[in-house]
Write a protein that holds these residues in place. Structure first.
Motif, mmCIF file in Angstrom:
data_model
loop_
_atom_site.group_PDB
_atom_site.id
_atom_site.type_symbol
_atom_site.label_atom_id
_atom_site.label_comp_id
_atom_site.label_asym_id
_atom_site.label_seq_id
_atom_site.Cartn_x
_atom_site.Cartn_y
_atom_site.Cartn_z
ATOM 1 N N PHE A 129 0.841 -1.188 0.000
ATOM 2 C CA PHE A 129 0.000 0.000 0.000
ATOM 3 C C PHE A 129 0.881 1.245 0.000
ATOM 4 O O PHE A 129 1.994 1.244 0.504
ATOM 5 C CB PHE A 129 -0.908 0.017 1.228
ATOM 6 C CG PHE A 129 -2.085 -0.911 1.117
ATOM 7 C CD1 PHE A 129 -2.920 -1.093 2.198
ATOM 8 C CD2 PHE A 129 -2.355 -1.596 -0.060
ATOM 9 C CE1 PHE A 129 -4.010 -1.957 2.108
ATOM 10 C CE2 PHE A 129 -3.434 -2.444 -0.153
ATOM 11 C CZ PHE A 129 -4.266 -2.644 0.938
ATOM 12 N N SER A 130 0.355 2.324 -0.573
ATOM 13 C CA SER A 130 1.125 3.562 -0.629
ATOM 14 C C SER A 130 1.520 4.008 0.769
ATOM 15 O O SER A 130 0.766 3.877 1.736
ATOM 16 C CB SER A 130 0.302 4.661 -1.313
ATOM 17 O OG SER A 130 0.144 4.393 -2.678
ATOM 18 N N GLU A 131 2.718 4.561 0.872
ATOM 19 C CA GLU A 131 3.216 5.081 2.138
ATOM 20 C C GLU A 131 3.246 6.601 2.064
ATOM 21 O O GLU A 131 3.149 7.185 0.986
ATOM 22 C CB GLU A 131 4.627 4.543 2.383
ATOM 23 C CG GLU A 131 5.590 4.928 1.281
ATOM 24 C CD GLU A 131 6.956 4.282 1.426
ATOM 25 O OE1 GLU A 131 7.045 3.230 2.068
ATOM 26 O OE2 GLU A 131 7.909 4.841 0.887
ATOM 27 N N PHE A 132 3.379 7.242 3.222
ATOM 28 C CA PHE A 132 3.371 8.696 3.272
ATOM 29 C C PHE A 132 4.562 9.204 4.083
ATOM 30 O O PHE A 132 4.888 8.653 5.126
ATOM 31 C CB PHE A 132 2.069 9.209 3.912
ATOM 32 C CG PHE A 132 0.836 8.929 3.095
ATOM 33 C CD1 PHE A 132 0.325 9.887 2.242
ATOM 34 C CD2 PHE A 132 0.192 7.707 3.182
ATOM 35 C CE1 PHE A 132 -0.808 9.641 1.482
ATOM 36 C CE2 PHE A 132 -0.942 7.437 2.429
ATOM 37 C CZ PHE A 132 -1.439 8.410 1.582
ATOM 38 N N ASP A 133 5.197 10.244 3.569
ATOM 39 C CA ASP A 133 6.250 10.959 4.287
ATOM 40 C C ASP A 133 5.894 12.440 4.185
ATOM 41 O O ASP A 133 6.426 13.171 3.358
ATOM 42 C CB ASP A 133 7.619 10.668 3.663
ATOM 43 C CG ASP A 133 8.741 11.424 4.370
ATOM 44 O OD1 ASP A 133 8.500 11.974 5.465
ATOM 45 O OD2 ASP A 133 9.854 11.485 3.813
ATOM 46 N N MET A 134 4.951 12.858 5.040
ATOM 47 C CA MET A 134 4.339 14.174 4.886
ATOM 48 C C MET A 134 5.273 15.304 5.301
ATOM 49 O O MET A 134 5.995 15.213 6.295
ATOM 50 C CB MET A 134 3.053 14.262 5.714
ATOM 51 C CG MET A 134 1.953 13.346 5.232
ATOM 52 S SD MET A 134 0.404 13.680 6.100
ATOM 53 C CE MET A 134 -0.637 12.385 5.449
ATOM 54 N N SER A 135 5.223 16.382 4.515
ATOM 55 C CA SER A 135 5.917 17.607 4.882
ATOM 56 C C SER A 135 5.176 18.277 6.035
ATOM 57 O O SER A 135 4.007 17.982 6.306
ATOM 58 C CB SER A 135 5.979 18.560 3.685
ATOM 59 O OG SER A 135 6.675 17.977 2.604
ATOM 60 N N GLU A 136 5.850 19.192 6.704
ATOM 61 C CA GLU A 136 5.217 19.912 7.818
ATOM 62 C C GLU A 136 4.303 21.015 7.300
ATOM 63 O O GLU A 136 4.495 21.531 6.195
ATOM 64 C CB GLU A 136 6.301 20.513 8.730
ATOM 65 C CG GLU A 136 7.178 19.464 9.412
ATOM 66 C CD GLU A 136 8.227 20.093 10.311
ATOM 67 O OE1 GLU A 136 8.267 21.334 10.380
ATOM 68 O OE2 GLU A 136 9.000 19.342 10.917
ATOM 69 N N ASP A 137 3.321 21.375 8.101
ATOM 70 C CA ASP A 137 2.434 22.510 7.816
ATOM 71 C C ASP A 137 1.755 22.405 6.454
ATOM 72 O O ASP A 137 1.751 23.343 5.643
ATOM 73 C CB ASP A 137 3.201 23.837 7.904
ATOM 74 C CG ASP A 137 3.856 24.040 9.265
ATOM 75 O OD1 ASP A 137 3.223 23.677 10.271
ATOM 76 O OD2 ASP A 137 4.986 24.541 9.319
#
Length: 238
Positions: free
Chosen positions: A197-205
């Motif tokens: 499944f797709s993974e996430f490495d989210m940026s801040e704000d």
């Protein structure tokens, strides 16, 4: 600020965003002959999910490029964490910063459609060695769209054109590829592989409207699920 679809992928740090995800990439690579002498270029590496998979499973020389600085930042972070020996550059695939006939494999996973195809595919041909292979997983028109439907997709995704299978193949031949294999894959074959499944490495704000764009993408995917699909193309440079 107005966000593009590629901004959405970059800021959310979505790995495996291409159709079929990492499971499809694995299936493709299982059929390839790769050795220590194999030189691979991954164009549009994104957050580096495929990059990490290749270099951790195959003894090859691997180079990766992406035009989005946030993607490069996240891919570099991933590769550095594992000390993977990959050369990664911020670069435009319409003007690849490598010499001619350098690579045995050029890999594009849902990238080429977002570029000027008339420039990009000849660049792939240029950097491939004789006997080398171009492998693409690309958005493809499966059943005809009317002009308004096509306009909606082109505007949302920021693509210049939406090609059907025959039009993709014509582009490859125009660039010089003569041996073209087109593979029809049902994405449903891969969605049950939980680890892919797709993974996430989210940026801040992250601004809330970015999630609205994600919802719009999901709505379009559902709306056009009978007409919009993908194909795997394997093109050999003779």
């Amino acid at each position: 600020m107005s966000y593009s679809y590629t901004d959405l992928l970059a800021l959310l740090g979505i790995g495996g965003a291409h159709p079929g995800g990492l499971a499809l990439t694995r299936a493709i690579f299982e059929e390839l002959q790769i050795s220590e002498d194999t030189c691979i270029l991954e164009v549009g590496c994104g957050t580096g999910q495929t990059t990490g998979f290749i270099i951790s499973n195959y003894p090859c020389s691997l180079h990766a490029i992406d035009a989005h600085p946030t993607m490069i930042q996240k891919a570099t972070k991933r590769l550095n964490q594992h000390k993977y020996p990959v050369t990664i550059l911020e670069a435009n695939v319409e003007k690849i910063p490598y010499k001619a006939q350098m690579f045995d494999i050029v890999l594009s996973e849902s990238v080429t459609v977002f570029t000027n195809i008339n420039k990009t595919i000849p660049e792939y041909y240029r950097v491939l060695r004789n006997g080398g292979s171009l492998i693409l997983i690309e958005m493809t028109e499966i059943h005809p769209f009317d002009e308004n439907e096509k306009k909606e997709l082109i505007q949302f995704y920021g693509i210049k054109q939406l090609l059907n299978e025959q039009q993709w193949e014509e582009q490859f031949r125009s660039a010089g590829f003569q041996e073209i294999q087109t593979i029809h894959v049902s994405e449903e074959h891969f969605v049950n592989l939980e680890e892919d499944f797709s993974e996430f490495d989210m940026s801040e704000d992250i601004e809330p409207k970015l999630f609205n764009k994600l919802e719009n993408h999901e709505a379009l995917t559902l709306k056009y699920k009978e007409k919009l699909g993908f194909r795997v193309f394997i093109c050999k440079k003779n």
